[in-house]
Design a protein around this motif. Structure first.
Motif, PDB file in Angstrom:
ATOM      1  N   ASP A 144      37.914  72.458   2.621  1.00 53.33           N
ATOM      2  CA  ASP A 144      37.271  73.411   3.521  1.00 53.33           C
ATOM      3  C   ASP A 144      35.839  73.662   3.049  1.00 53.33           C
ATOM      4  N   ALA A 145      35.164  74.587   3.715  1.00 52.64           N
ATOM      5  CA  ALA A 145      33.752  74.833   3.401  1.00 52.64           C
ATOM      6  C   ALA A 145      33.559  75.291   1.956  1.00 52.64           C
ATOM      7  N   GLU A 146      34.484  76.091   1.453  1.00 54.67           N
ATOM      8  CA  GLU A 146      34.361  76.582   0.083  1.00 54.67           C
ATOM      9  C   GLU A 146      34.476  75.434  -0.921  1.00 54.67           C
ATOM     10  N   HIS A 147      35.385  74.494  -0.649  1.00 50.43           N
ATOM     11  CA  HIS A 147      35.504  73.322  -1.527  1.00 50.43           C
ATOM     12  C   HIS A 147      34.208  72.523  -1.535  1.00 50.43           C
ATOM     13  N   LEU A 148      33.623  72.326  -0.354  1.00 54.58           N
ATOM     14  CA  LEU A 148      32.378  71.571  -0.269  1.00 54.58           C
ATOM     15  C   LEU A 148      31.261  72.277  -1.031  1.00 54.58           C
ATOM     16  N   ARG A 149      31.246  73.615  -0.950  1.00 51.15           N
ATOM     17  CA  ARG A 149      30.229  74.371  -1.681  1.00 51.15           C
ATOM     18  C   ARG A 149      30.390  74.161  -3.189  1.00 51.15           C
ATOM     19  N   GLN A 150      31.626  74.183  -3.670  1.00 50.48           N
ATOM     20  CA  GLN A 150      31.886  73.983  -5.103  1.00 50.48           C
ATOM     21  C   GLN A 150      31.489  72.577  -5.541  1.00 50.48           C
ATOM     22  N   ILE A 151      31.805  71.575  -4.689  1.00 46.81           N
ATOM     23  CA  ILE A 151      31.447  70.200  -5.024  1.00 46.81           C
ATOM     24  C   ILE A 151      29.935  70.046  -5.095  1.00 46.81           C
ATOM     25  N   SER A 152      29.220  70.670  -4.153  1.00 44.56           N
ATOM     26  CA  SER A 152      27.753  70.598  -4.157  1.00 44.56           C
ATOM     27  C   SER A 152      27.185  71.175  -5.448  1.00 44.56           C
ATOM     28  N   GLU A 153      27.752  72.272  -5.902  1.00 46.69           N
ATOM     29  CA  GLU A 153      27.289  72.884  -7.151  1.00 46.69           C
ATOM     30  C   GLU A 153      27.550  71.963  -8.341  1.00 46.69           C
ATOM     31  N   LEU A 154      28.689  71.268  -8.314  1.00 46.84           N
ATOM     32  CA  LEU A 154      28.993  70.324  -9.393  1.00 46.84           C
ATOM     33  C   LEU A 154      28.002  69.165  -9.397  1.00 46.84           C
ATOM     34  N   PHE A 155      27.644  68.680  -8.202  1.00 46.40           N
ATOM     35  CA  PHE A 155      26.651  67.607  -8.112  1.00 46.40           C
ATOM     36  C   PHE A 155      25.318  68.064  -8.705  1.00 46.40           C
ATOM     37  N   LEU A 156      24.923  69.277  -8.391  1.00 47.01           N
ATOM     38  CA  LEU A 156      23.662  69.793  -8.926  1.00 47.01           C
ATOM     39  C   LEU A 156      23.699  69.868 -10.454  1.00 47.01           C
ATOM     40  N   GLN A 157      24.849  70.236 -11.007  1.00 47.83           N
ATOM     41  CA  GLN A 157      24.999  70.268 -12.468  1.00 47.83           C
ATOM     42  C   GLN A 157      24.852  68.873 -13.065  1.00 47.83           C
ATOM     43  N   VAL A 158      25.457  67.874 -12.397  1.00 43.29           N
ATOM     44  CA  VAL A 158      25.377  66.496 -12.891  1.00 43.29           C
ATOM     45  C   VAL A 158      23.918  66.028 -12.910  1.00 43.29           C
ATOM     46  N   VAL A 159      23.168  66.320 -11.838  1.00 43.71           N
ATOM     47  CA  VAL A 159      21.763  65.930 -11.786  1.00 43.71           C
ATOM     48  C   VAL A 159      20.984  66.572 -12.937  1.00 43.71           C
ATOM     49  N   GLN A 160      21.235  67.851 -13.165  1.00 47.71           N
ATOM     50  CA  GLN A 160      20.561  68.568 -14.261  1.00 47.71           C
ATOM     51  C   GLN A 160      20.871  67.921 -15.606  1.00 47.71           C
ATOM     52  N   GLU A 161      22.147  67.589 -15.827  1.00 50.23           N
ATOM     53  CA  GLU A 161      22.554  67.015 -17.112  1.00 50.23           C
ATOM     54  C   GLU A 161      22.006  65.602 -17.302  1.00 50.23           C
ATOM     55  N   GLU A 162      21.991  64.798 -16.236  1.00 48.69           N
ATOM     56  CA  GLU A 162      21.597  63.395 -16.360  1.00 48.69           C
ATOM     57  C   GLU A 162      20.080  63.215 -16.395  1.00 48.69           C
ATOM     58  N   THR A 163      19.327  64.079 -15.700  1.00 47.65           N
ATOM     59  CA  THR A 163      17.875  63.894 -15.609  1.00 47.65           C
ATOM     60  C   THR A 163      17.103  64.876 -16.479  1.00 47.65           C
ATOM     61  N   GLY A 164      17.764  65.936 -16.908  1.00 52.00           N
ATOM     62  CA  GLY A 164      17.063  66.932 -17.717  1.00 52.00           C
ATOM     63  C   GLY A 164      16.216  67.888 -16.908  1.00 52.00           C
ATOM     64  N   ARG A 165      16.348  67.851 -15.582  1.00 45.10           N
ATOM     65  CA  ARG A 165      15.591  68.756 -14.713  1.00 45.10           C
ATOM     66  C   ARG A 165      16.437  69.074 -13.492  1.00 45.10           C
ATOM     67  N   PRO A 166      16.193  70.211 -12.862  1.00 39.82           N
ATOM     68  CA  PRO A 166      17.000  70.568 -11.687  1.00 39.82           C
ATOM     69  C   PRO A 166      16.709  69.653 -10.504  1.00 39.82           C
ATOM     70  N   PHE A 167      17.642  69.623  -9.579  1.00 40.27           N
ATOM     71  CA  PHE A 167      17.465  68.821  -8.366  1.00 40.27           C
ATOM     72  C   PHE A 167      16.240  69.326  -7.618  1.00 40.27           C
ATOM     73  N   PRO A 168      15.321  68.434  -7.206  1.00 43.07           N
ATOM     74  CA  PRO A 168      14.069  68.892  -6.585  1.00 43.07           C
ATOM     75  C   PRO A 168      14.307  69.612  -5.258  1.00 43.07           C
ATOM     76  N   GLU A 169      13.547  70.645  -5.011  1.00 42.98           N
ATOM     77  CA  GLU A 169      13.640  71.405  -3.767  1.00 42.98           C
ATOM     78  C   GLU A 169      12.705  70.863  -2.689  1.00 42.98           C
ATOM     79  N   ASP A 170      11.631  70.180  -3.120  1.00 43.18           N
ATOM     80  CA  ASP A 170      10.633  69.652  -2.188  1.00 43.18           C
ATOM     81  C   ASP A 170      11.240  68.476  -1.418  1.00 43.18           C
ATOM     82  N   VAL A 171      11.286  68.560  -0.084  1.00 45.70           N
ATOM     83  CA  VAL A 171      11.926  67.511   0.710  1.00 45.70           C
ATOM     84  C   VAL A 171      11.180  66.186   0.601  1.00 45.70           C
TER      85      VAL A 171
END
Length: 402
Positions: A1-28
């Protein structure tokens, strides 16, 4: 459901932070630039390298990939939306008919990834009759324009049909032969074009054994017949194992819940592919057809546990290394090895080969060792015998000493 998708999105953002050393860019625009670079860099990804090596694609032939940036439509905005994949003719048989699958309220990846089992395109005529009529028109226009069987993708957003892309469809040998003969009869292409569109090596598929139709051994499960032909081998549950065992000379069947592009090296080494999810237009089905390998997809009665190296069908447990047989023409799955029979030339193939004789500037002679093989070669169109080892014609007890 939507809540699961929200949690997965947050996990993806954590992975990007850990792998690149910087947060996921906000600039499109930065996101777009990174996306474009990712496509360029995919040229040297493992599956791309494996694919080029298998099909002998050299840097002189192709040395990079292009990127298209386009706006997007959405097939997951409600029940008046859908996404689908279609072929202008049946890629398994070559029959001139509407062929494909779709999902309501879904995005394209949901169809081809095999995560959900889609519906046959004919059902769209009941759910969205006007859209189905437009889809038939689209199919006819594509083939009339390209003069080749097309594999196309489409999205329906808020009751509007959008064609996303089209390309020449990948088919097995039998379908290629039939479509060539049919398109000549329809006046769509010439005999010469019909011959040139077929890779001669592809015709070897038609010489492979098929399952004996008189086989009395019961099947244990059935999926969708995604790519014709019979295949028998030991079960493996990941592409790396398939590659290792296949290259060592063992016949293997790759079992997956659904396949992904990075499994391509396992496809090359396998005799056939079996998936528990997905349809006839899933990644596994399309790639298997293009390679001429048997594939059964969407066998939902089979529960595949990749970590445990186990497939379960009711009370039956199939472990890695067990032998199974799959029939990509019927979708049936059997335990153990099933007898096969020699293939027969179809009338379409005889027609195509007769056209080839009209254009041929050299004759084909066969290498045969027995009268039976000579008769077989003649039935296949050989005009003579090029090499014959006569000692093979003697029975063991009658052989002459040299």
């Amino acid at each position: 459901d939507a809540e699961h998708l929200r949690q997965i999105s947050e996990l993806f953002l954590q992975v990007v932070q850990e792998e690149t050393g910087r947060p996921f860019p906000e600039d499109v625009y930065e996101q777009l630039e990174l996306s474009i670079k990712a496509v360029f860099n995919s040229w040297m990804g493992k599956r791309a390298v494996d694919y080029r090596r298998e099909f002998h694609i050299t840097p002189k032939m192709a040395n990079g990939t292009a990127v298209n940036v386009v706006t997007m439509v959405f097939g997951n905005m409600g029940n008046d939306c859908a996404t689908g994949v279609g072929f202008t003719r049946n890629p398994g048989t070559g029959v001139n008919e509407m062929y494909g699958e779709y999902l309501v309220n879904a995005q394209g990846e949901d169809v081809v990834a095999g995560i959900r089992t889609p519906k046959p395109v004919q059902e769209l005529s009941n759910e969205m009759p006007e859209i189905y009529r437009q889809l038939v028109d689209l199919r006819n226009k594509l083939e009339s324009h390209y003069k080749e069987v097309q594999d196309y993708e489409y999205t329906i957003e808020r009751g509007v049909l959008y064609c996303l892309q089209t390309r020449n469809g990948k088919m097995n040998a039998a379908a290629m032969v039939k479509t060539s003969v049919d398109m000549v009869a329809e006046g769509l292409i010439s005999k010469e074009k019909a011959l040139l569109r077929i890779n001669p090596e592809l015709l070897e598929q038609l010489l492979h054994p098929q399952l004996d139709p008189n086989n009395k051994i019961p099947s244990v499960a059935q999926g969708l017949p995604a790519s014709p032909g019979a295949a028998c081998g030991k079960c493996v549950f990941d592409a790396d194992s398939a590659e290792i065992l296949g290259r060592s000379g063992q016949a293997v069947i790759l079992l997956r819940e659904e396949t992904k592009p990075e499994d391509i090296h396992g496809f090359f080494a396998s005799q056939g592919i079996l998936t528990s999810r997905g349809g006839k237009t899933s990644h596994a089905a399309v790639v298997a057809r293009g390679m001429g390998k048997a594939c059964v997809a969407g066998a939902e009665d089979i529960k595949i546990d990749v970590r445990a190296r186990l497939a379960v069908i009711g009370d039956i447990h199939i472990r890695e290394g067990d032998t199974i047989t799959i029939d990509g023409s019927s979708g049936l799955i059997y335990l153990g090895r099933i007898d096969t029979i020699e293939p027969k030339f179809s009338e379409d193939l005889k027609t195509l080969l007769s056209w080839a004789d009209e254009y041929a500037v050299i004759k084909v002679h066969a290498n045969v060792d027995t009268p039976e093989r000579a008769q077989l070669a003649a039935s296949y169109g050989a005009t003579g015998i090029g090499l014959c080892r006569t000692e093979r014609m003697f029975n063991a007890s009658d052989r002459l000493p040299l």
